[in-house]
Design an enzyme around this catalytic site. Structure first.
Site, PDB file in Angstrom:
ATOM      1  N   CYS A   1      -8.804  10.252   6.934  1.00 48.18           N
ATOM      2  CA  CYS A   1      -8.713   9.705   8.286  1.00 48.18           C
ATOM      3  C   CYS A   1      -7.272   9.289   8.589  1.00 48.18           C
ATOM      4  CB  CYS A   1      -9.712   8.573   8.471  1.00 48.18           C
ATOM      5  SG  CYS A   1     -10.034   8.185  10.209  1.00 48.18           S
TER       6      CYS A   1
ATOM      7  N   GLU B   1     -16.178   9.939   1.722  1.00 53.82           N
ATOM      8  CA  GLU B   1     -16.817   8.907   0.895  1.00 53.82           C
ATOM      9  C   GLU B   1     -18.209   8.536   1.406  1.00 53.82           C
ATOM     10  OE1 GLU B   1     -14.409   6.464   3.929  1.00 53.82           O
ATOM     11  OE2 GLU B   1     -14.248   8.404   2.939  1.00 53.82           O
TER      12      GLU B   1
ATOM     13  N   HIS C   1     -14.650  11.208   6.834  1.00 57.15           N
ATOM     14  CA  HIS C   1     -14.760  10.279   5.703  1.00 57.15           C
ATOM     15  C   HIS C   1     -15.696  10.854   4.634  1.00 57.15           C
ATOM     16  CE1 HIS C   1     -12.709   6.692   7.310  1.00 57.15           C
ATOM     17  NE2 HIS C   1     -12.998   7.264   8.477  1.00 57.15           N
TER      18      HIS C   1
END
Length: 186
Positions: free
Chosen positions: A19, A148, A146
């Site tokens: 990001c 994650e 993202h």
């Protein structure tokens, strides 16, 4: 952050920008490779003459509630032979979660690509840049999404797997690419 991205770029150190980290890599390249010393993000400097990262045009700047690009979005690979595509298993697209208000200014994309920063993934419109890779670097990837959010303890997202493999000089085991393209061999 900009100095870290510059160091990774210049010294062939594995880099994964997520990001804002992707946006930082764009700012860094713009400043130090394109020579745009005032290049910046509109988030940090609204008066920059070289706004390489801008507020998303469809989002309100005055009403911040519910104005982010949120949720799962599709990213299409513009260059199917890129490292990120190989990390994901060579699909035509990936679905990843987003959470941002700022994005790469598409008017700077051609100059950045001519300088070696390749925008290998984009949204369905082709104007919103989602993944960047640096040419001639073992592992320099930036993603607007993202990863994650979809990682799990025994199933990390492919960008994380790639970063670990690149950092341990084992990238070839996953991607079957040559040493010069994606990292050192085993």
């Amino acid at each position: 952050m900009i100095l870290a991205a510059k160091y990774a770029r210049e010294n062939k150190v594995p880099y994964l920008g997520i990001c804002l980290g992707m946006q930082i890599s764009v700012i860094e390249m713009s400043r130090h490779v394109l020579g745009l010393g005032n290049a910046d993000s509109e988030e940090f400097n609204t008066d920059t003459p070289d706004c390489v990262v801008m507020y998303m045009p469809e989002v309100s700047k005055t009403h911040l509630g519910n104005t982010m690009r949120l949720g799962c979005r599709r990213t299409f690979f513009r260059k199917p032979d890129c490292l990120t595509s190989k990390l994901y298993g060579n699909p035509p697209h990936v679905d990843e979660r987003h959470r941002h208000r700022y994005e790469v200014n598409p008017s700077f994309v051609p100059m950045l690509e001519n300088a070696g920063l390749q925008f290998v993934g984009c949204d369905e419109s082709g104007n919103r840049m989602e993944i960047v890779e640096l040419q001639d670097h073992p592992f320099y990837i930036g993603v607007q999404f993202h990863p994650e959010f979809k990682s799990r303890p025994r199933k990390p997202s492919p960008p994380f797997t790639g970063l670990i493999l690149a950092a341990t000089e084992r990238m070839r085991t996953l991607t079957n690419v040559s040493n010069g393209d994606a990292g050192a061999s085993e």
